[in-house]
Design a protein around this motif. Structure first.
Motif, PDB file in Angstrom:
ATOM      1  N   ALA A  40       0.883  -1.301   0.119  1.00 59.21           N
ATOM      2  CA  ALA A  40      -0.098  -0.316   0.044  1.00 59.21           C
ATOM      3  C   ALA A  40       0.911   1.244   0.180  1.00 59.21           C
ATOM      4  N   LEU A  41       1.832   1.312   0.680  1.00 57.44           N
ATOM      5  CA  LEU A  41       3.026   2.419   0.641  1.00 57.44           C
ATOM      6  C   LEU A  41       3.434   2.654  -0.619  1.00 57.44           C
ATOM      7  N   ASP A  42       3.772   1.516  -1.511  1.00 59.78           N
ATOM      8  CA  ASP A  42       4.203   1.710  -2.841  1.00 59.78           C
ATOM      9  C   ASP A  42       3.158   2.313  -3.560  1.00 59.78           C
ATOM     10  N   THR A  43       2.078   1.951  -3.651  1.00 61.46           N
ATOM     11  CA  THR A  43       0.874   2.479  -4.455  1.00 61.46           C
ATOM     12  C   THR A  43       0.699   3.927  -3.969  1.00 61.46           C
ATOM     13  N   LEU A  44       0.735   4.141  -2.685  1.00 57.91           N
ATOM     14  CA  LEU A  44       0.597   5.544  -2.172  1.00 57.91           C
ATOM     15  C   LEU A  44       1.873   6.486  -2.501  1.00 57.91           C
ATOM     16  N   GLN A  45       3.034   5.868  -2.899  1.00 62.98           N
ATOM     17  CA  GLN A  45       4.145   6.580  -3.448  1.00 62.98           C
ATOM     18  C   GLN A  45       3.948   6.936  -4.874  1.00 62.98           C
ATOM     19  N   ARG A  46       3.372   6.038  -5.621  1.00 63.26           N
ATOM     20  CA  ARG A  46       3.483   6.033  -6.913  1.00 63.26           C
ATOM     21  C   ARG A  46       2.199   7.219  -7.241  1.00 63.26           C
ATOM     22  N   ASP A  47       1.218   7.318  -6.371  1.00 61.62           N
ATOM     23  CA  ASP A  47       0.195   8.374  -6.464  1.00 61.62           C
ATOM     24  C   ASP A  47       0.463   9.750  -6.122  1.00 61.62           C
ATOM     25  N   GLY A  48       2.079   9.962  -5.562  1.00 68.16           N
ATOM     26  CA  GLY A  48       2.573  11.460  -5.181  1.00 68.16           C
ATOM     27  C   GLY A  48       2.594  11.586  -3.594  1.00 68.16           C
ATOM     28  N   VAL A  49       2.195  10.429  -2.851  1.00 66.70           N
ATOM     29  CA  VAL A  49       2.355  10.657  -1.555  1.00 66.70           C
ATOM     30  C   VAL A  49       4.018  10.572  -1.187  1.00 66.70           C
ATOM     31  N   VAL A  50       4.575  11.582  -0.472  1.00 67.88           N
ATOM     32  CA  VAL A  50       5.890  11.600  -0.301  1.00 67.88           C
ATOM     33  C   VAL A  50       5.894  11.644   1.451  1.00 67.88           C
ATOM     34  N   GLY A  51       5.087  11.497   2.132  1.00 70.25           N
ATOM     35  CA  GLY A  51       5.258  11.481   3.693  1.00 70.25           C
ATOM     36  C   GLY A  51       3.799  10.840   4.324  1.00 70.25           C
ATOM     37  N   VAL A  52       4.097  10.782   5.498  1.00 77.01           N
ATOM     38  CA  VAL A  52       3.013  10.464   6.286  1.00 77.01           C
ATOM     39  C   VAL A  52       3.111  11.590   7.665  1.00 77.01           C
ATOM     40  N   ARG A  53       1.561  11.890   7.959  1.00 76.79           N
ATOM     41  CA  ARG A  53       1.532  12.881   8.985  1.00 76.79           C
ATOM     42  C   ARG A  53       1.254  12.023  10.361  1.00 76.79           C
ATOM     43  N   LEU A  54       1.770  12.482  11.372  1.00 76.77           N
ATOM     44  CA  LEU A  54       1.538  12.060  12.563  1.00 76.77           C
ATOM     45  C   LEU A  54       0.946  13.362  13.501  1.00 76.77           C
ATOM     46  N   ASN A  55      -0.171  13.578  13.440  1.00 80.07           N
ATOM     47  CA  ASN A  55      -1.083  14.734  13.976  1.00 80.07           C
ATOM     48  C   ASN A  55      -1.556  14.121  15.477  1.00 80.07           C
ATOM     49  N   LEU A  56      -0.599  14.491  16.362  1.00 79.71           N
ATOM     50  CA  LEU A  56      -0.664  13.778  17.692  1.00 79.71           C
ATOM     51  C   LEU A  56      -1.384  14.969  18.581  1.00 79.71           C
ATOM     52  N   ASP A  57      -1.923  16.065  18.103  1.00 81.50           N
ATOM     53  CA  ASP A  57      -2.460  17.125  19.081  1.00 81.50           C
ATOM     54  C   ASP A  57      -3.529  16.638  19.687  1.00 81.50           C
ATOM     55  N   GLY A  58      -3.471  16.541  20.988  1.00 86.03           N
ATOM     56  CA  GLY A  58      -4.685  16.291  22.031  1.00 86.03           C
ATOM     57  C   GLY A  58      -4.460  14.545  22.153  1.00 86.03           C
ATOM     58  N   LEU A  59      -3.825  13.885  21.564  1.00 85.22           N
ATOM     59  CA  LEU A  59      -3.696  12.531  21.681  1.00 85.22           C
ATOM     60  C   LEU A  59      -2.645  11.888  22.427  1.00 85.22           C
ATOM     61  N   ALA A  60      -2.710  10.629  22.826  1.00 89.93           N
ATOM     62  CA  ALA A  60      -1.596   9.963  23.816  1.00 89.93           C
ATOM     63  C   ALA A  60      -0.411   9.687  22.591  1.00 89.93           C
ATOM     64  N   LEU A  61       0.808   9.863  23.388  1.00 83.49           N
ATOM     65  CA  LEU A  61       1.994   9.674  22.383  1.00 83.49           C
ATOM     66  C   LEU A  61       1.990   8.404  21.930  1.00 83.49           C
ATOM     67  N   PRO A  62       2.191   7.957  20.596  1.00 79.46           N
ATOM     68  CA  PRO A  62       2.457   6.587  20.283  1.00 79.46           C
ATOM     69  C   PRO A  62       3.888   5.837  20.750  1.00 79.46           C
ATOM     70  N   PRO A  63       3.937   4.645  20.753  1.00 79.71           N
ATOM     71  CA  PRO A  63       4.866   3.957  21.374  1.00 79.71           C
ATOM     72  C   PRO A  63       5.790   3.725  20.046  1.00 79.71           C
ATOM     73  N   LEU A  64       6.526   4.817  19.795  1.00 81.11           N
ATOM     74  CA  LEU A  64       7.318   4.562  18.521  1.00 81.11           C
ATOM     75  C   LEU A  64       8.529   3.732  18.569  1.00 81.11           C
ATOM     76  N   HIS A  65       8.735   3.053  19.782  1.00 84.03           N
ATOM     77  CA  HIS A  65       9.961   2.224  19.693  1.00 84.03           C
ATOM     78  C   HIS A  65       9.374   0.555  19.727  1.00 84.03           C
ATOM     79  N   ALA A  66       7.870   0.559  19.766  1.00 77.33           N
ATOM     80  CA  ALA A  66       7.113  -0.647  19.809  1.00 77.33           C
ATOM     81  C   ALA A  66       7.649  -1.375  18.437  1.00 77.33           C
ATOM     82  N   PRO A  67       7.478  -2.740  18.441  1.00 76.12           N
ATOM     83  CA  PRO A  67       7.930  -3.447  17.169  1.00 76.12           C
ATOM     84  C   PRO A  67       7.100  -3.066  15.835  1.00 76.12           C
ATOM     85  N   ALA A  68       5.558  -3.164  16.026  1.00 74.32           N
ATOM     86  CA  ALA A  68       4.967  -2.306  14.909  1.00 74.32           C
ATOM     87  C   ALA A  68       5.259  -1.199  14.409  1.00 74.32           C
ATOM     88  N   TRP A  69       5.633  -0.205  15.413  1.00 74.33           N
ATOM     89  CA  TRP A  69       5.823   1.202  14.722  1.00 74.33           C
ATOM     90  C   TRP A  69       7.342   1.138  14.019  1.00 74.33           C
TER      91      TRP A  69
END
Length: 266
Positions: free
Chosen positions: A86-115
């Protein structure tokens, strides 16, 4: 002369929206509407950013990107389990990045395996992570992103506390990350930081600090059109604010043109 607006939202009122959302638009903001406003400001290239109230459904933004692949790029909002294909498809369509809009949310566990898997896949494709969070939390987020190998674009001047301004410890941390060479900052929508027209000097002081540390080679500009919840703002006003914060024309042109063209892959 290229002029890149790196922060634009497009949407219509009839799109499916998140049940838990902070904002519901009462109007349409179409690509055609934006182009009319942007043309008057001399904008040549545009980065579309997925609005928070549309969640993970990036289809409206993707449809817009396909209409003008030479002059449009996109920053999507994605779940952490997004497949590599899916990332490959998005990139072909012109997506160059992913937004982490964390305003007002819990901090994600960026060191967790899935992340770690997700961020590694982004890094493999040289897709950036656009980070929207108050400055005080940047030390808890930026190291994990850099460790994963992604480029980091910090939104809205780094979101320093509106009372502490440049003395915010989180903002001072952000300044220290300029030395990595892999962190950029977006000069956009100071009103998201609580700055009003009466706080214009704060915006100038923050811009001066960012320019002194990052240089014009690691700063970009965005209008934040259609300025949701702040619709009295304008693209022209955002450009004027940039001129106040970055008065040197050559530096301003690098921010508006060269740096943004390179960062977003135009």
């Amino acid at each position: 002369m290229n002029l890149v607006d790196t922060h634009v939202h497009v949407f219509t009122q009839d799109l499916p929206m998140l049940a838990a959302r902070r904002y519901t638009p009462a109007y349409d903001a179409t690509l055609e509407d934006y182009r009319e406003h942007g043309a008057r400001a001399g904008i040549t290239h545009t980065v579309l950013v997925q609005p928070s109230f549309l969640g993970f459904d990036n289809s409206h933004m993707l449809a817009a990107l396909r209409r003008d692949p030479q002059r449009l790029r996109g920053v999507a909002v994605l779940p952490v389990d997004t497949p590599a294909a899916a990332l490959d498809t998005l990139q072909r369509d012109g997506v160059v990045g992913v937004r982490l809009n964390l305003d007002g949310l819990a901090l994600p566990p960026l060191h967790a395996p899935a992340w770690r898997v997700f961020l590694t896949e982004l890094a493999r494709r040289d897709m950036l992570v656009e980070l929207h969070r108050a400055a005080i939390d940047l030390p808890a987020l930026v190291p994990a992103l850099l460790d994963a190998g992604v480029r980091v674009l910090v939104d809205h001047f780094g979101r320093p506390d509106d009372l502490l301004g440049r003395h915010d410890p989180g903002f001072q941390y952000l300044l220290s990350q300029a030395k990595t060479g892999r962190v950029w900052v977006k000069l956009a929508a100071g009103y998201r930081n609580g700055w009003t027209s009466a706080d214009a000097q704060t915006a100038v002081e923050i811009s001066v600090e960012l320019l002194a540390h990052f240089g014009s080679g690691h700063l970009v500009w965005g209008s934040d059109w259609p300025h949701t919840r702040h619709e009295h703002q304008s693209i022209a006003g955002a450009l004027t604010a940039l001129e106040h914060g970055v008065p040197e024309p050559a530096q301003r042109q690098e921010i508006l043109g060269t740096t943004a063209m390179r960062l977003f892959g135009f």
